[in-house]
Write a protein that holds these residues in place. Sequence first.
Motif, mmCIF file in Angstrom:
data_model
loop_
_atom_site.group_PDB
_atom_site.id
_atom_site.type_symbol
_atom_site.label_atom_id
_atom_site.label_comp_id
_atom_site.label_asym_id
_atom_site.label_seq_id
_atom_site.Cartn_x
_atom_site.Cartn_y
_atom_site.Cartn_z
ATOM 1 N N ASP A 171 40.200 35.339 45.396
ATOM 2 C CA ASP A 171 39.819 34.178 46.023
ATOM 3 C C ASP A 171 40.130 34.381 47.561
ATOM 4 O OD1 ASP A 171 43.119 32.570 45.899
ATOM 5 O OD2 ASP A 171 42.608 34.648 45.987
ATOM 6 N N ALA A 206 36.943 36.489 48.779
ATOM 7 C CA ALA A 206 35.844 35.374 48.779
ATOM 8 C C ALA A 206 35.909 34.705 50.303
ATOM 9 C CB ALA A 206 35.885 34.479 47.716
ATOM 10 N N ARG A 207 36.994 34.220 50.547
ATOM 11 C CA ARG A 207 37.339 33.440 51.916
ATOM 12 C C ARG A 207 37.115 34.527 52.970
ATOM 13 N NH1 ARG A 207 43.071 30.692 51.883
ATOM 14 N NH2 ARG A 207 42.447 30.162 53.914
ATOM 15 N N THR A 234 35.100 37.091 52.886
ATOM 16 C CA THR A 234 33.492 37.599 52.956
ATOM 17 C C THR A 234 32.845 35.962 53.704
ATOM 18 O OG1 THR A 234 33.682 38.395 50.929
ATOM 19 C CG2 THR A 234 31.682 37.541 51.608
#
Length: 659
Positions: A43, A46-47, A49
């Motif tokens: 998670d 993803a942040r 990215t």
Amino acid sequence: MQTGGGVLDAYVLAMLDLLAGEAPAERFEELLRQAAAAGVAADQLARLTAAKDRSLEVRQLFARRQQREAGLSALVDTARDLTHPYSLDTLLAVITRRARLLMGLDMSWVSLHGADGVSTVRAADGHASAITVGFEVPLAGGVGAHAQKRSAPFWTPDYLHDESFVHNETIDHVVRSEGLRAIMAVPLRHEHSTLGVLYVADRNIRHFLPNEISLMASLADLAAVAIERTRLLERTRTEVAELTGDVSQAKDSSATVRRLHSIHRSLIDLALGGSELPALLERASAELGGALLVRGTVGKDLACTEGFPDFLSGLESTRIDNGRDARVDGSPVDRLCLDAQAADGPVRCDDGTGGMLAACPVTGGTESLGTLLLHGARPASEAQEQLLGLVAQAVAVQLLMQRSSAVAEGQVRDELLHDLLHVSQLPPAQLASRGRRLGVDLAEPHVVVVVRPEGGSQSRANAWASACAHRLSGLKYVDGGHIVLLLPGDDPSGAARAVQRELSVVLGHPVTGGAAGPTIAPDDVRRVHQEARRCLDALTVLDGTGGTASPRELGFLGLLLSEKQDVERFVGSAIGPVLEYDQQQSTELLRTLESYFTSGSSPTRAAELLHVHPNTVSRRLERITDLLGPHWQEPAQALEVQLALRLHRTRHLLGGGGP
């Protein structure tokens, strides 16, 4: 596996460091791979990215801004370069080379229309063999024909494979021989005529960006002015050469010809060097030995030298003493201006006092720019008339240069208001600084007026709006069929009425206007503009076409339409005089007004609620009529009064004042 917000914050901080250091895009990807290799949770990865993508977007935004600034800087350099007194062929060579370098393309060329209707290539840069000077461009088919038809830039990413326009076999053969793919054509327009077409091309497939198209359009506008100015100068030099050729026939005139040539060159240098029109007239007046005045096409005096205003005043006094009506026969100056325009050359007459009055038309190409007037103490000589014509040409160059500068400044002013009305990446301080450079102090109160012409010429409306904004030290922006004005002041209603009244007269059609404000912050202009647009829309819904409105004039509708509901101002406008009277006289008009509406507008029942005699209520209602006006009981105003009473009561209760 590493977890925790601290690890993510460290990587985000590192990404910000890369962004601040203008690192290449690969460094951001590398940092993301390092985070994945370090075992950052999915998670958080993803942040990270998402942060990387946003950083790359900001990096691209900076790059585009730098590219735009570089393009504008290059355009300014080009405009400065085009002011040099080149010959036409040299100027065209400079234009084509500047266009190719400005766009970073393989080739550029320019074709001009001749008097016989044939468009011929006059200059080319970066060509191989096919497109050469002297090549006749067919007027049917091709991107150039489409650009002229649309009076706007026309481009294609892959010319030979693009079927969205009509092709021409001759042009296709030349394009194929040069190996060109992407081509853009921009018409060279001056006033209402097309001088030719400016082309840029690349040997690769390329999609032109909007800022590149805008850049080419600006370059074409500058080039058209420079070409027209150079043609004017060449015609002037031709006339001077013809005068010089007569030296062999009259030796005694050679000195005069040289003197005229020298004076004309110095006047042209003054005009091209950025000198103001009064300074140019002072220099010419010393050579001509008389007072000069430049009168515009609409009869407005643009500039004059010392002595001419006194002559005009004396002339008018003489005509009044003689019992002549200027409104019927016109002044000698007006008639002489008309004669000069009709003769398309210098004319002269007696000024009535033994002196001389001469006039010469000031023209730029085929366009009349005004009339140059000379007043002298003795009759004009032939050489003096010739010099007057040369001075008129220098004045024409000066006026054309001023017009070109005014167009460029107008575009900058429009861009500032566009940035104020839309979401801008620029901070308010930078917007305020841009305004100060244009003579607009955004820290002072300004109102926004949005008008919609209900007929007439849109171009005339736009021209009037530009003149109005310049006259009032404001800004103008055209948004579709609406004209937006940012004007100094704190009275939106008065500003809207003034704009509506003047523009209606100019167009000969009604104009509908909405206004809001004032605002004293650059970042608040957008909100005020939206309020003005809502007022304009409300007028349309209420069948108020041809009128004006602001939130204050719309009453409670204005209160609803405003983003910042000013309840205090609404209450004050509806029942303010009653509140002030109660406070000053210690009366109970407000309670009487509330009881009157509560009892269904019955004075008798209101008296029962107040425990007073009905005559007392009647006298109080008469006092209320004196304070609020005779129409306060009519439905529209009564509704606003009742709404104001409720708002006042609610604010009083919420403030702890009790019932």
